[in-house]
Design an enzyme around this catalytic site. Sequence first.
Site, PDB file in Angstrom:
ATOM      1  N   ILE A 101      -2.492  -7.047  14.678  1.00  0.00           N
ATOM      2  CA  ILE A 101      -1.170  -6.047  15.521  1.00  0.00           C
ATOM      3  C   ILE A 101      -2.190  -5.572  16.922  1.00  0.00           C
ATOM      4  CG2 ILE A 101       0.547  -5.472  15.948  1.00  0.00           C
ATOM      5  CD1 ILE A 101       1.067  -5.893  12.770  1.00  0.00           C
TER       6      ILE A 101
ATOM      7  N   ASN B 198       0.930  -0.754  -0.078  1.00  0.00           N
ATOM      8  CA  ASN B 198       0.007  -0.148  -0.268  1.00  0.00           C
ATOM      9  C   ASN B 198       0.536   1.149  -0.166  1.00  0.00           C
ATOM     10  OD1 ASN B 198      -0.016   0.997   2.987  1.00  0.00           O
ATOM     11  ND2 ASN B 198      -0.141  -1.240   3.105  1.00  0.00           N
TER      12      ASN B 198
HETATM   13  O1  C5P Z   1      -8.864  -2.373  11.077  1.00  0.00           O
HETATM   14  P1  C5P Z   1      -7.694  -1.060  10.492  1.00  0.00           P
HETATM   15  O2  C5P Z   1      -6.763  -1.741   8.959  1.00  0.00           O
HETATM   16  O3  C5P Z   1      -8.834  -0.050  10.085  1.00  0.00           O
HETATM   17  O4  C5P Z   1      -7.006  -0.424  11.853  1.00  0.00           O
HETATM   18  C1  C5P Z   1      -5.748   0.661  12.203  1.00  0.00           C
HETATM   19  C2  C5P Z   1      -5.706   0.039  12.618  1.00  0.00           C
HETATM   20  O5  C5P Z   1      -5.356  -1.253  13.168  1.00  0.00           O
HETATM   21  C3  C5P Z   1      -3.630   1.120  12.923  1.00  0.00           C
HETATM   22  O6  C5P Z   1      -3.661   1.466  14.374  1.00  0.00           O
HETATM   23  C4  C5P Z   1      -3.413  -0.001  12.186  1.00  0.00           C
HETATM   24  O7  C5P Z   1      -1.242  -0.307  12.682  1.00  0.00           O
HETATM   25  C5  C5P Z   1      -3.502  -1.051  12.927  1.00  0.00           C
HETATM   26  N1  C5P Z   1      -3.343  -2.360  12.162  1.00  0.00           N
HETATM   27  C6  C5P Z   1      -2.733  -3.695  12.542  1.00  0.00           C
HETATM   28  N2  C5P Z   1      -2.695  -4.750  11.925  1.00  0.00           N
HETATM   29  C7  C5P Z   1      -3.930  -5.138  10.858  1.00  0.00           C
HETATM   30  C8  C5P Z   1      -4.540  -4.532  10.629  1.00  0.00           C
HETATM   31  C9  C5P Z   1      -4.350  -2.901  11.074  1.00  0.00           C
HETATM   32  O8  C5P Z   1      -2.459  -3.430  13.814  1.00  0.00           O
HETATM   33  N3  C5P Z   1      -3.514  -6.266  10.699  1.00  0.00           N
END
Ligand code: C5P
Length: 402
Positions: free
Chosen positions: A307, A209
């Site tokens: 995470i 991305n």
């Molecule tokens: O679910 P989404 O991607 O919108 O959530 C965003 C938040 O979750 C951010 O803080 C991102 O760093 C974290 N995140 C993560 N691991 C993932 C997806 C998102 O830590 N697989």
Amino acid sequence: MLDGKRILLIVSGGIAAYKCPDLVRRLRERGCQVRCLLTRSGAEFVTALALQSVSEEKVYQELFSLTDENEMGHIRLSREADVILIAPATANIIAKMAHGQADDLATTTLLASDKPVIIAPAMNHRMWDHPATRHNLQTLTARGVQVIGPDQGAMACGEFGMGRMSEPLAIADALGQFFRHGLPLAGRRALVTSGPTFEAIDPVRFIGNRSSGKQGHAIARALAALGCETTLVSGPTRLADPPGVSVVAVESARQMLAACETALPVDIVVCAAAVADWRADQEQASKIKKTTGRKPPPLKLTENPDILALLAKPGKNRPALVIGFAAETDDVVANAIAKRQRKQCDWIIANDVSAATGTFTGDFNQVHLISADGIKDWPKMSKSAVGEMLGQHIVDHFSEAP
Ligand code: C5P
């Protein structure tokens, strides 16, 4: 805590200098001895007489004044202080310090000093966000200079934004904190994730991305400058490692999770990475061949670990403060509120990453800080300034916590 401390207060030329007599009074109320050094442009905003009256000390102004040098040269001025406080610190004195200039009594004293230096910047918000000022501040914080504020609000020039000098009371409190513990996050540990993740399809192709990593790196830099022992787990970016931060470079979400788990235990987690939601179900060991006339191969996806949600999960080793990001293109705040609850993080920073905002790859960000206490809308500012402001909120959170 400030009893008997000797403060050399350098007053440089910003309108906020009018608050300095009050600042001197606040510091003296707490038992400090305050000696003032007034720059030529500082003297346009506050008089030496006012500072002398409240400090009950001679005010030093001229590098080449025979009387000043006879009584107290720039070397002695810097040696006879426990800390040098510059308030207001203009963009100009910050630039001079960053470049080691010594063309007046203030800058010569600073260059001759090995004492801790604390600055309370004050300037127009565009000057604060200017890449030159950002760069100079990074240079100074990497050298251990501590920064108090600035605050956001209405400015003397009629504009609104980040750049108002912190109030005298807040500066006096920060100084007390400094003498108590050194840097305000000293003794704390933080973990920050940053950048994109790359999820391999085969040895040459990946799902990725557009995240630049600028925001996550700026947060790690700001936390380290506040004395926090900071680990930055970063996906692939073009950015230099922030000074004083231990950086772990990863590619995929699963590598990022493993690196985060290795960094535990920490007090603070900030998940700023744009982690790929999905990865290829099967990573191919050899490059998938393009065969003319055949249909493209199907790409089966599987979900990556979340995470942030894993780190925020309640439990006895949960970090004290877990902060996530919500990059949204629609219903930014509403979606972020729901995300904070779903992922069980303490704070979430919501921002609009619609293409028109240029946020994802750009240098500026406009965010909302969402916590159990409500929503704070921050003005648009550089990503570095967002990092510093978040750092200040984290300091306040831990100083308020029982
Ligand atoms: O679910 P989404 O991607 O919108 O959530 C965003 C938040 O979750 C951010 O803080 C991102 O760093 C974290 N995140 C993560 N691991 C993932 C997806 C998102 O830590 N697989």
